[in-house]
Design an enzyme around this catalytic site. Sequence first.
Site, PDB file in Angstrom:
ATOM      1  N   ASP A  40       0.852  -1.193   0.000  1.00 22.28           N
ATOM      2  CA  ASP A  40       0.000   0.000   0.000  1.00 22.28           C
ATOM      3  C   ASP A  40       0.886   1.241   0.000  1.00 22.28           C
ATOM      4  OD1 ASP A  40      -3.049   0.689   0.392  1.00 22.28           O
ATOM      5  OD2 ASP A  40      -1.859   2.220   1.411  1.00 22.28           O
TER       6      ASP A  40
HETATM    7  C1  TTP Z   1       2.897   8.707  -5.569  1.00 25.42           C
HETATM    8  C2  TTP Z   1       2.596   7.732  -6.662  1.00 25.42           C
HETATM    9  C3  TTP Z   1       1.680   6.689  -6.473  1.00 25.42           C
HETATM   10  N1  TTP Z   1       1.409   5.805  -7.487  1.00 25.42           N
HETATM   11  C4  TTP Z   1       0.411   4.697  -7.306  1.00 25.42           C
HETATM   12  C5  TTP Z   1       0.969   3.421  -6.697  1.00 25.42           C
HETATM   13  C6  TTP Z   1      -0.287   2.693  -6.270  1.00 25.42           C
HETATM   14  O1  TTP Z   1      -0.733   1.852  -7.329  1.00 25.42           O
HETATM   15  C7  TTP Z   1      -1.298   3.824  -6.038  1.00 25.42           C
HETATM   16  C8  TTP Z   1      -1.726   3.889  -4.593  1.00 25.42           C
HETATM   17  O2  TTP Z   1      -2.785   3.013  -4.365  1.00 25.42           O
HETATM   18  P1  TTP Z   1      -2.747   1.726  -3.433  1.00 25.42           P
HETATM   19  O3  TTP Z   1      -4.013   1.739  -2.637  1.00 25.42           O
HETATM   20  O4  TTP Z   1      -1.453   1.620  -2.698  1.00 25.42           O
HETATM   21  O5  TTP Z   1      -2.777   0.502  -4.465  1.00 25.42           O
HETATM   22  P2  TTP Z   1      -3.806   0.159  -5.633  1.00 25.42           P
HETATM   23  O6  TTP Z   1      -5.211   0.489  -5.221  1.00 25.42           O
HETATM   24  O7  TTP Z   1      -3.291   0.775  -6.908  1.00 25.42           O
HETATM   25  O8  TTP Z   1      -3.669  -1.404  -5.769  1.00 25.42           O
HETATM   26  P3  TTP Z   1      -4.019  -2.566  -4.677  1.00 25.42           P
HETATM   27  O9  TTP Z   1      -4.727  -1.964  -3.499  1.00 25.42           O
HETATM   28  O10 TTP Z   1      -4.845  -3.585  -5.404  1.00 25.42           O
HETATM   29  O11 TTP Z   1      -2.660  -3.119  -4.292  1.00 25.42           O
HETATM   30  O12 TTP Z   1      -0.654   5.037  -6.423  1.00 25.42           O
HETATM   31  C9  TTP Z   1       2.055   5.910  -8.716  1.00 25.42           C
HETATM   32  O13 TTP Z   1       1.809   5.109  -9.630  1.00 25.42           O
HETATM   33  N2  TTP Z   1       2.981   6.935  -8.895  1.00 25.42           N
HETATM   34  C10 TTP Z   1       3.281   7.839  -7.939  1.00 25.42           C
HETATM   35  O14 TTP Z   1       4.127   8.736  -8.171  1.00 25.42           O
END
Ligand code: TTP
Length: 198
Positions: free
Chosen positions: A72
């Site tokens: 997460d």
């Molecule tokens: C800060 C930042 C976050 N992110 C993304 C990573 C994560 O996928 C998302 C945060 O959401 P999460 O809730 O961590 O994950 P998710 O919902 O995508 O997937 P799951 O719960 O099924 O594991 O933000 C980027 O892609 N680039 C960035 O620079």
Amino acid sequence: MIRDYKIVLASASPRRRELLSQISLNPVIEPSTVIEVITTRVPEDAVMELSLQKAEDVARHQQPGTIVIGADTVVAAEGKILGKPKSHQEAYEMIESFQGKTHQVFTGVTLIYCGTNGTTVRSFAERTDVHVYPMTPEEIRLYAEDEEPMDKAGAYGIQGRFAAFIKGIDGDYSNVVGLPVGRVYQELKQICEQEEKA
Ligand SMILES: Cc1cn([C@H]2C[C@H](O)[C@@H](COP(=O)(O)OP(=O)(O)OP(=O)(O)O)O2)c(=O)[nH]c1=O
């Protein structure tokens, strides 16, 4: 060896799958369906808690010899934990709060090894500091109107158009994208070594 184990990624995030395939791990994808509950406002504890909930949900129905990875990611800025924005307006407000400043990205990871005699659980949180250039209201508006920020913690993607506003980072880049792959690999290696000794 890691390739002797079945690796399951308890995540719907395509970025996490790509980061693992970058290091030649090709996990089976089984997103968790758990309702995420946070009981703390400390970001590193919150991401570990959520990664544990996701990994436990998926580990419940695995065969022995499987390692489940849950993760997460949140942004911590100005004392607030920022998850995914619920609207373009909220995306605007999130970016406005950290433009021209430094904020933290925390990714929590839980690895669960499902063995014949029970499970082994390891959780950790990785921190990366991200320095953002000052942005004009017009730059924030144009970015926040796009779809790119909508599925991302803190309403931006360092790997996407938001790269135009990144001054620098301290820490692991892959951690910002959603999974600190170097640390994940090292922890997986330790689980495998322990199992092989047992
Ligand atoms: C800060 C930042 C976050 N992110 C993304 C990573 C994560 O996928 C998302 C945060 O959401 P999460 O809730 O961590 O994950 P998710 O919902 O995508 O997937 P799951 O719960 O099924 O594991 O933000 C980027 O892609 N680039 C960035 O620079």
